[in-house]
Structures are given as structure tokens and as C-alpha cells.
Design an enzyme around this catalytic site. Structure first.
Site, PDB file in Angstrom:
ATOM      1  N   CYS B  84       0.769  -1.208  -0.351  1.00  0.00           N
ATOM      2  CA  CYS B  84       0.196   0.536   0.333  1.00  0.00           C
ATOM      3  C   CYS B  84       0.797   1.661   0.223  1.00  0.00           C
ATOM      4  O   CYS B  84      -0.055   1.867   0.069  1.00  0.00           O
ATOM      5  CB  CYS B  84      -1.232  -0.525   0.910  1.00  0.00           C
ATOM      6  SG  CYS B  84      -2.026  -1.516   1.544  1.00  0.00           S
ATOM      7  N   CYS B 206     -13.010   0.192   8.565  1.00  0.00           N
ATOM      8  CA  CYS B 206     -12.735  -0.172   7.204  1.00  0.00           C
ATOM      9  C   CYS B 206     -12.263   0.665   6.151  1.00  0.00           C
ATOM     10  O   CYS B 206     -13.526   1.179   5.646  1.00  0.00           O
ATOM     11  CB  CYS B 206     -12.548  -1.773   6.686  1.00  0.00           C
ATOM     12  SG  CYS B 206     -11.723  -2.736   8.268  1.00  0.00           S
ATOM     13  N   SER B 207     -11.035   1.027   5.600  1.00  0.00           N
ATOM     14  CA  SER B 207     -11.027   1.724   4.069  1.00  0.00           C
ATOM     15  C   SER B 207     -11.397   0.386   2.831  1.00  0.00           C
ATOM     16  O   SER B 207     -11.102  -0.492   3.530  1.00  0.00           O
ATOM     17  CB  SER B 207      -9.909   1.411   3.534  1.00  0.00           C
ATOM     18  OG  SER B 207      -8.880   0.557   3.920  1.00  0.00           O
ATOM     19  N   ILE B 209     -12.499  -0.949  -0.875  1.00  0.00           N
ATOM     20  CA  ILE B 209     -11.825  -1.448  -1.787  1.00  0.00           C
ATOM     21  C   ILE B 209     -12.400  -0.316  -3.233  1.00  0.00           C
ATOM     22  O   ILE B 209     -13.987  -0.627  -3.381  1.00  0.00           O
ATOM     23  CB  ILE B 209     -12.013  -3.149  -1.900  1.00  0.00           C
ATOM     24  CG1 ILE B 209     -11.718  -3.970  -0.757  1.00  0.00           C
ATOM     25  CG2 ILE B 209     -12.060  -3.478  -3.240  1.00  0.00           C
ATOM     26  CD1 ILE B 209     -12.192  -5.573  -1.220  1.00  0.00           C
ATOM     27  N   LYS B 327      -9.687   6.307   4.360  1.00  0.00           N
ATOM     28  CA  LYS B 327     -11.525   5.641   4.814  1.00  0.00           C
ATOM     29  C   LYS B 327     -12.299   6.020   3.532  1.00  0.00           C
ATOM     30  O   LYS B 327     -13.652   5.573   3.040  1.00  0.00           O
ATOM     31  CB  LYS B 327     -11.405   5.813   6.011  1.00  0.00           C
ATOM     32  CG  LYS B 327     -13.170   5.698   6.460  1.00  0.00           C
ATOM     33  CD  LYS B 327     -12.983   4.696   6.753  1.00  0.00           C
ATOM     34  CE  LYS B 327     -14.659   4.058   6.955  1.00  0.00           C
ATOM     35  NZ  LYS B 327     -15.386   3.882   5.500  1.00  0.00           N
ATOM     36  N   HIS B 331      -9.717   2.932  -1.470  1.00  0.00           N
ATOM     37  CA  HIS B 331      -7.847   2.869  -0.833  1.00  0.00           C
ATOM     38  C   HIS B 331      -7.211   2.087  -1.955  1.00  0.00           C
ATOM     39  O   HIS B 331      -7.329   1.208  -1.985  1.00  0.00           O
ATOM     40  CB  HIS B 331      -7.271   2.218   0.267  1.00  0.00           C
ATOM     41  CG  HIS B 331      -6.690   2.155   0.155  1.00  0.00           C
ATOM     42  ND1 HIS B 331      -5.189   2.392  -0.127  1.00  0.00           N
ATOM     43  CD2 HIS B 331      -6.015   0.970   1.058  1.00  0.00           C
ATOM     44  CE1 HIS B 331      -4.287   2.051   0.310  1.00  0.00           C
ATOM     45  NE2 HIS B 331      -4.624   1.130   1.435  1.00  0.00           N
TER      46      HIS B 331
END
Lengths: 99, 383
Positions: B84, B206-207, B209, B327, B331
Site C-alpha cells: 500500500c 476499514c478503508s 476496496i 477511509k 484506497h
């Protein structure tokens, strides 16, 4: 997914870990699992300080919610790691259970 | 260091099912060229930031792939990968190649296409950033950060509500960013009622997809060449153990501390001199760790300050993740580190619109690979 050669090479590491005891220093319960682990979820993955000070990430089995706590003692055992396709090798490796 | 950001371009981030990686690359790169007032023939080198094209799309060799697509024929072009942190690493690589003197202008394209694939497959592919031990344990990315969160909660009494506040703030900022994946506002209650992914992290911790691309053009402005309004005054990378368990501390990302301290020394500034920062909030706990490990707050003090709104737009102090962060903005992993440079450049130019931090002069970007195995910190300065 699992290379038989890689699993074979890894056997000596597995043998060295079996039977060791340790203490949970942090943990989570994985509820959305990666491929191959769906029939086990939810399951805890814990970070354990082993008796020889080595620290590792490992799945906990034979657990109840009360075992998911920092300070819980565990022992390293041999278990099947995950599901594979019908042609694939059945992967065995280390997990821990509460003691 | 005489490195300027002369052009920036970015696509919408989100579930872009109708858009191919080729189209995303065109949109981001052409916007950057227009912004800089340059033609493709002015670019000396194209560096691609990407993590998953091989594992998900079965396409590698991205240098030739995108240089052909963008008509940048025959220039050097290659991929930089660091999970990342690929975007930040690609920017760092571009800067070093400019400082080497071989090139005058380098374009960095950060790009990722993730939503074409099943979530289980994406989840497994992302775990390529971890260790074999972690993969055999059935650990996921949220799981790795959940382990860090549990340790932080134990040591500093951090609460799940405090974690949720990170998502609330970043969705608010994202609602002001037209390029962001989410424009919906959150409440702490809504985050707390979302499904648990890996205790204590919930879905809205969670960020997402995401698909997306971001491009920057960097220029060596030595020898009296035109200086533009945004300069990069520090670029530092640090590494740590690949797996979470092998580290001495589970409540600090050491790679962040090391990269940040080196960057502050290189830029001759202190953390308090920074007005705006884009930090790597792949999970809500990650923003709290970043605020502490970057030196903005003492350990254990970041979460209460965040809840008080001290890092929200409108605060007189350091504002964090004006883009919406990972977030809220989304991402697409290879694009994220480049997007951070785009966002801070907009802030320092004073062109960030509704999310402008008034009077921002110095900004920081913080990009993490894996669960902290790689960290890239850049410091940018406006004129």
C-alpha cells in the site's frame, strides 16, 4: 495455493514449535476470512510470546470467548491449516490451543 | 533539494466498473500534463505505482504497458511496488532519479483496479504484503490492524468509540471532496452498529476496496529553472519487520517514527510546523498510530484530541486527511501515496475548494505498506 515443496521445507520449523507454550500478547477474531478459511470462521488469530521469547502470529483453535484475552496461556499443536482444492495437498501446520 | 510538483491529476475514486485501467491512466496523466502545461514529449521517465495488477489482473510489465498507452514511447518506464506504500515509494524513486541528474521531469502514475474481483480474492492478494506465517494463521489485513488496535486499547485505554470518530471525521472531509468514493456522513453510532470484521474493527473502521488513479509530475528546478509554488522538501523511507508479531512494540509503527524523524531533519522543521497532513488511515486505528508516531501527539493522546475535533477541518491546529483519507476518499492501493501528494499540493496552492485549510504552508504525507513494514514520509512546502 500451497506448494508441496514449500510445505515440506517448512516441516522442520513446525517440528521445532510443537508442544511449546506461550502467552497471548494481543489478539483478534477474524470474522471475514481469506480464501480457504471460510469453514473455520470466526476464529481468533493471536500474537503469542513463546517460552523462548520468540513471538509469532498463529490461529487459536478449541477456543471459547473467555480465552480471547491478553495473558491467556496457550500450547502449540499440529492442525490442518485450511481447505484446498481436490487435487491440492492437504496443508498441515501449527496452531495453538488454550491451556 | 530542488524538487517541484508541477502537475497533478486524479480520477474519481470508487467502484469504477465501467472504467478500465487504461482509461484511468489517461484521465489522471492527461490532467497532470494540462496542469503543468506540458506535452507527453516533455516527460523523461514514467514511474508506475501499483501492487496487485499481477495477482488480480494477470498483467505485469506495467512500464511498457502504460508508456505505450500514454504515447510516451521509448522513455524509461517501470513499476515500483511496496504494497500500500507503492505510491509513496514511486514518488521517492522519482525524486532520487531527478536528484541523480539524469532526468528533468518525471511523471509518477499511481493506479489500482480492485473492484473487478471477488472480495476473498482481493483479501488474499493483499495478504501478499504480509508473511507466510500470517497467511497460514488465516490472518487478514483488518486482522493485523485489529491486533495493533487491541494492544493499543490495552495499553492506552483507547476505546472503540474513539476509533469510530476517525471514520466520522474522514467521511465528513470526503463529503467535501468531489473525487472521493464516499459522500455519505457517518455517526459514531452508525460505525459502532456496522458488522464486525476483525474484533475490534468493524466494517466502517476499514478503508474500502477501490479503483482509482493519481498522477504527479515532478521537476528538478536546480540551475535557475522556474520554481513553482509547491516544493518537496523531504522524502524519506523506512522499513520494519514484514510481520506484525516480529516487532518489539505492537502499539507503535517504528517505520513511521524513523521515516518521520529523518524527514523532519531533512526539512529542518518540527512536527508543530505542519498545518495539513494526509496520513495512512487504512483502518481507524492506523490514523491514531500515525498521529502519535509522526510526533504530532504523545502516545495515548491522539485519540482524545481527535474526538475533540482538533484535527477536523475548521480547527486552528493541524488538520488531518482533508481528502477524506483512505477511509473516506477510497484506497486503490497503488494510487493512494500519489493521491496524498495531489491533495497536499492542492492545499498548498490554495486550490482545495471547500476543504481548504486556510493559510496552509507546510504539509506532510504518510504512506504505509503492509502492517507497517514500509513507511514513506514526504514534506511539502508552498511559497
Amino acid at each position: 495455493m500451497y506448494s508441496p515443496v514449500k510445505l515440506w521445507r517448512n516441516q522442520k520449523n513446525v517440528q521445532a514449535l510443537l508442544g511449546k507454550t506461550g502467552v497471548i500478547v494481543s489478539w483478534t477474531v477474524v470474522r471475514v476470512p481469506p480464501e480457504g478459511f471460510s469453514n473455520q470462521a470466526p476464529y481468533p488469530v493471536v500474537v503469542v510470546d513463546l517460552e523462548d521469547k520468540k513471538r509469532m502470529s498463529v490461529q487459536m483453535v478449541d477456543w471459547e470467548p473467555k480465552h480471547c484475552r491478553i495473558g491467556q496461556r496457550v500450547r502449540v499443536i499440529l492442525r490442518r491449516i485450511s481447505e484446498t482444492s481436490s487435487e491440492g495437498i492437504i496443508p498441515y501446520g501449527v496452531k495453538v490451543k488454550p491451556i | 533539494m530542488n524538487i517541484s510538483v508541477t502537475g497533478i491529476g486524479i480520477t474519481k475514486f470508487g467502484e469504477l466498473w465501467g472504467v478500465s485501467p487504461r482509461s484511468m491512466a489517461h484521465e489522471a496523466c492527461e490532467a497532470a500534463l494540462v496542469d503543468a502545461g506540458l506535452d507527453p514529449s516533455d516527460i523523461d521517465c514514467l514511474i508506475i505505482a501499483n501492487m496487485l495488477s499481477g495477482m488480480l489482473g494477470a498483467q505485469e510489465h506495467l512500464g511498457a504497458f502504460f508508456s505505450e498507452e500514454l504515447d510516451f514511447f521509448h522513455i524509461p518506464s517501470y513499476k515500483v511496488e511496496g504494497a500500500c506504500a507503492s505510491g509513496g515509494l514511486a514518488v521517492h524513486t522519482a525524486i532520487n532519479s531527478l536528484l541523480g541528474g539524469e532526468y528533468t521531469r518525471v511523471m509518477v502514475l499511481g493506479i489500482e483496479k480492485m473492484t473487478d474481483h471477488k472480495p476473498e480474492l482481493v483479501s488474499s492478494a493483499l495478504m501478499g504484503a504480509g508473511t507466510n506465517e500470517e497467511r497460514l494463521s488465516g490472518l487478514t489485513f483488518p486482522g493485523a490492524y485489529a491486533i495493533l488496535a487491541k494492544a493499543h486499547m490495552e495499553r492506552y485505554k483507547t476505546t472503540e468509540e474513539q476509533l469510530a470518530s476517525v471514520a466520522v471525521k474522514n467521511h465528513y472531509h470526503a463529503s467535501l471532496n468531489p473525487k472521493a468514493q464516499f459522500h455519505s456522513l457517518l455517526t459514531v453510532e452508525k460505525v459502532m452498529h456496522s458488522a464486525c470484521v476483525a474484533d475490534p474493527l468493524r466494517l466502517l473502521d476499514c478503508s474500502p476496496i477501490s479503483d482509482g488513479a493519481a498522477a504527479v509530475i515532478l521537476q528538478n528546478t536546480e540551475n535557475g529553472k522556474r520554481k513553482t509554488e509547491v516544493q518537496i522538501i523531504a522524502s524519506q523511507v523506512a522499513t520494519d519487520t514484514l510481520g506484525v508479531a516480529q516487532r518489539k512494540s505492537l502499539t507503535t509503527l517504528k517505520a513511521t517514527e524513523v521515516a518521520a524523524q529523518k524527514a523532519y531533519r531533512q526539512a529542518h522543521i518540527l512536527p508543530k510546523d505542519i498545518q495539513v497532513a494526509e496520513v495512512h488511515d487504512c483502518f481507524t486505528i492506523a490514523e491514531i498510530l500515525a498521529m502519535e508516531d509522526l510526533g504530532f501527539f504523545e502516545k495515548g493522546k491522539a485519540a482524545p484530541a481527535l474526538v475533540r475535533g482538533e484535527t477536523t477541518l475548521g480547527s486552528k491546529q493541524l488538520v488531518v486527511n482533508t481528502s477524506g483519507g483512505l477511509k473516506g476518499c477510497g484506497h486503490p492501493v497503488g494510487a493512494t501515496g500519489v493521491k496524498q501528494i495531489v491533495e497536499i499540493t492542492q492545499q498548498l496552492r490554495g486550490s482545495a475548494g471547500k476543504r481548504q485549510v486556510n493559510g496552509a504552508r507546510i504539509g506532510l504525507t504518510h504512506n504505509v505498506g503492509g502492517s507497517g513494514g514500509t513507511c514513506v514520509v514526504h514534506i511539502l512546502k508552498g511559497i
